[in-house]
Each structure stands twice: as C-alpha cells, then as structure tokens.
Design a protein around this motif. Structure first.
Motif, PDB file in Angstrom:
ATOM      1  N   ALA A   1       0.818  -1.209   0.000  1.00  0.00           N
ATOM      2  CA  ALA A   1       0.000   0.000   0.000  1.00  0.00           C
ATOM      3  C   ALA A   1       0.849   1.255   0.000  1.00  0.00           C
ATOM      4  O   ALA A   1       0.598   2.192  -0.751  1.00  0.00           O
ATOM      5  CB  ALA A   1      -0.929  -0.009   1.211  1.00  0.00           C
ATOM      6  N   VAL A   2       1.858   1.303   0.865  1.00  0.00           N
ATOM      7  CA  VAL A   2       2.790   2.433   0.907  1.00  0.00           C
ATOM      8  C   VAL A   2       4.177   1.861   0.644  1.00  0.00           C
ATOM      9  O   VAL A   2       4.676   1.041   1.411  1.00  0.00           O
ATOM     10  CB  VAL A   2       2.749   3.156   2.259  1.00  0.00           C
ATOM     11  N   ILE A   3       4.795   2.303  -0.460  1.00  0.00           N
ATOM     12  CA  ILE A   3       6.051   1.703  -0.921  1.00  0.00           C
ATOM     13  C   ILE A   3       7.118   2.781  -1.029  1.00  0.00           C
ATOM     14  O   ILE A   3       6.899   3.839  -1.621  1.00  0.00           O
ATOM     15  CB  ILE A   3       5.862   1.031  -2.292  1.00  0.00           C
ATOM     16  N   GLY A   4       8.293   2.508  -0.466  1.00  0.00           N
ATOM     17  CA  GLY A   4       9.447   3.377  -0.625  1.00  0.00           C
ATOM     18  C   GLY A   4      10.573   2.627  -1.306  1.00  0.00           C
ATOM     19  O   GLY A   4      10.847   1.482  -0.976  1.00  0.00           O
ATOM     20  N   SER A   5      11.235   3.272  -2.269  1.00  0.00           N
ATOM     21  CA  SER A   5      12.323   2.633  -2.994  1.00  0.00           C
ATOM     22  C   SER A   5      13.260   3.680  -3.566  1.00  0.00           C
ATOM     23  O   SER A   5      12.950   4.879  -3.584  1.00  0.00           O
ATOM     24  CB  SER A   5      11.754   1.751  -4.116  1.00  0.00           C
TER      25      SER A   5
END
Length: 415
Positions: free
Chosen positions: A164-168
């Motif tokens: 749902a909440v993605i950091g990359s």
C-alpha cells in the motif's frame, strides 16, 4: 514552473453569496429562515491525470465537503505534494499516487490529532486502489496523522513492488502517528534501495502483512508503534548485508527473517533487546561475520522475565542453520536466549551456534530446544578463542559441543 494550489475561497465565493441571500429571505409571514439549518454538503473535486501533469500540488480542505477530492488515475507527480490537515481523498479502482520524479520533490502530509488526513478507496475493499509509491529523498518528507486504508497492489510498469505504501530508490520518509489498515499484500513496504525510514507512534493493523523491509531499517520499528491484528502477524525482514548498527526491539509481533550478515564496509553492532522474538525461514542463518575481520559486536542479552527467542518458522529440528559468530570483541554476549530448530542437517559445522576461530563469547542461561544435533560447534584451527559458558540447557537437542567437523567435544577448553 506552474504552481497548482487549491485555495477554494474564490471558487465558492458566488456560492456563499447566494447562500447568504437565501438565508436572508423571508417566509410568507415575514419570519426569517431557521438560522440553525445545516450547510449544504459540497461534492468532491475530481482530480484526473491532467491535473497532475506539472507543477507543485497543494490540496487544501474543501469547505463543507465530507470527501474533498477523488483521484481517478495513477499519476506521476512532477512537483512538491502538500496535503493540509483534515483533507479526505478517495481513490477510484487502481488509482494511486507516484512520487518518483528524479528531482526528489518534497512530500508533506500534515494532519493533526483533531484533523487527520484520510487516504481511502471509493469502495472499502482491500486492494481497491494501488496506494503510494515514493522515491523522494527530501529530508523534510513527512506523513503526520495520516490514515491509508483499502490500498495495496502489485505495482505495474516494471516496479514489481507490492503493498500500500512503498518506498524505494533513495526514499526518505517519517511516519508520525500514522495508521495503515485494511490493506492488501503489505501495509508498508520499504525496499532495500531506500535511504531512510522513521516511524513514530503508528498503527499497522488489519493488513495482509504489516511491514516488509530489511534489517537496515528496523531501528525505528520499535515499541512506540503497534503491529498486531494482521493476517500475517509478523514484520518480514528480507535478506541483506547490514550496513549500520541495528537494534531489534521488543515489538508486539515477531520478526520473520530469511537471514542477514554485516556488509564488508566496517564494524557493526547487533543488539537484541529483552523479549525479542525472531522467526527464521527455512535454511536461513544469522551471520555476525563477513570477509574482513572487523570484529562485529553481538549483544543478545535477555532477562529471566523477558527471554529472547529465535526459532524456526516451522517447529522442525534443523529447519534453519543457526547463529555464526567470528569476532574477538569482548562485548559479544548471549544470555537468557531460547534458540530452537537450528543446526545444519547435511554439512558441518552443525551446531545451533557456531563459534569461529579467534573469537570471544560469553554465553549463559541458554536453552537449546529441538536443535538438530549439537548446541555449539567450535573452530579449533586456532585455539586462541575465549569461551565462558554457564547453564546451557539441552531440550530435545542431542549433544552440547562439537568441533567444526562434527566430532563431539567433551571439554571445549581441552579438545
């Protein structure tokens, strides 16, 4: 650059004037209308992909709107994204927000206790909308008093990330008093290429999985937040080389790891707080060593009331390989640990804990439970190692000490 700011006062000016005129009108008998009559509800503002094409975005609260905005697509935002307190945004099916521009524009969602921000689906179904994808490394990025719900999908277009909440790719974010709930796949997926993750007083619940990340980001996964009530009630840690000092905190669910080891860059300190529980994946291993002799520090000290537990995800002897320590740091200490289901089944050394040559370890009050053959394997290629032990208990584990070739040793100081 254009700056799109939804300051809606001028939009509703004529509408407000007309309401005042209506309010001042009289009934047939000359009596004014009831001054307690509620204000009419305003329909949400629809935001399509054209709206997000360029410029900074500032979304303010729409007066008298229950839902302020509806997002209809999954745009790539090309500017700062600012969302004010109290804003409610609903997302249509497969919609979302991508903050992935190379210029690393800032992301600031500043809700409050009394006026939180809500990001939700038009329909209240798990995975209805895609969620948030971010790569911005702006140090001011923050999500404060924000609820994200009913999101979570596999990201298309080559990303391949789920959640749902993605950091990359260098992402930096502080989650302060946030809630991620009712999400499909993963609530918060902080991928290994990210830069920094900070979590304070947040809630991850009713998701398929609360958090997936790697040990480099676990320092802020601590007791200030809650992680219970998900289908899979654990924090999933992906295998990685650890490039900083890390601490496992005693959170309200276990960690589930498929192993890790320090990077080759410098000395690392691994700290495990009392009460920590870690589930280990099949064939995995915790290695407190690498290709260079940086003398990493392993501090794994529980208490009689709050023992540390490291065990296989399945209750099978030899399900995972165990702990491997090769360091002469006098800080290496293991106490009040329950280690279960460890030990190699087809190779040596096969102890649940393997102590390398020229190493130092104090170990006491450890229970070896359902381990494959040996509690500890010792490497005698150089006999200059220090081992101080007391109260090592075998619980359905056949033998206590072996050498690195799997040969039993009666006295570890006189092999």
């Amino acid at each position: 650059m254009k700056n799109y700011q939804f300051n809606l006062k001028h939009i509703f000016y004529l509408f407000t004037v007309s309401l005042l005129m209506v309010g001042c009108s009289s009934d047939d008998d000359g009596t004014p209308d009831d001054p307690g009559e509620p204000d009419p509800t305003v329909e949400p503002v629809v935001l399509d992909c054209d709206f997000f094409q360029e410029g900074n975005i500032h979304l303010e609260k729409v007066p008298n709107a229950i839902v302020d905005y509806i997002v209809t697509c999954d745009p790539k935002i090309k500017g700062d994204l600012i969302i004010d307190e109290g804003v409610v945004i609903e997302f249509e099916r497969n919609a979302g927000l991508q903050m992935i521009h190379d210029n690393n524009y800032k992301i600031q969602m500043n809700g409050t206790v009394d006026n939180p921000i809500l990001l939700t689906g038009v329909e209240k179904t798990k995975g209805y909308w895609r969620g948030l994808l971010m790569t911005s490394d702006d140090p001011t990025n923050v999500m404060k008093h924000v609820t994200v719900e009913y999101a979570g999908q596999q990201r298309p277009g080559g990303w391949g990330y789920e959640g749902a909440v993605i950091g990359s790719w260098g992402a930096v974010m502080s989650f302060d008093n946030c809630t991620i709930q009712h999400c499909q796949e993963i609530g918060l997926h902080w991928v290994g290429y990210s830069a920094e993750l900070n979590i304070y007083n947040s809630i991850f619940t009713k998701n398929d999985l609360p958090i997936k990340t790697n040990p480099n980001f676990i320092n802020s996964i601590d007791e200030t937040s809650t992680y219970q009530g998900n289908i899979n009630d654990y924090v999933r840690l992906e295998h990685t080389d650890v490039n900083k000092d890390i601490t496992f905190h005693n959170i309200d669910v276990p960690f589930f790891s498929n192993g890790f080891k320090p990077s080759n860059g410098a000395k690392r300190t691994f700290t495990f707080k009392p009460g920590v529980t870690i589930l280990m994946d099949a064939g995995s291993q915790m290695r407190f060593q690498n290709a260079f002799s940086y003398q990493h520090e392993t501090i794994m000290i529980g208490t009689p009331e709050d023992r540390i537990t490291i065990k296989g995800k399945e209750d099978v002897p030899g399900y995972w390989k165990g702990l491997s320590i090769e360091s002469d740091s006098p800080l290496n200490e293991i106490a009040y640990l329950d280690i279960a289901n460890a030990g190699r089944t087809t190779a040596y050394p096969n102890g649940a804990i393997n102590l390398g040559y020229s190493s130092y370890l104090k170990i006491e009050n450890v229970n070896f439970i359902d381990c494959f053959e040996y509690a500890m394997s010792l490497d005698y290629r150089q006999t200059m190692f220090y081992l101080e032990y007391d109260n090592l208990v075998l619980d359905n584990t056949p033998k206590l000490f072996s050498d690195r070739h799997g040969v039993e040793v009666a006295d570890p100081h006189n092999p």
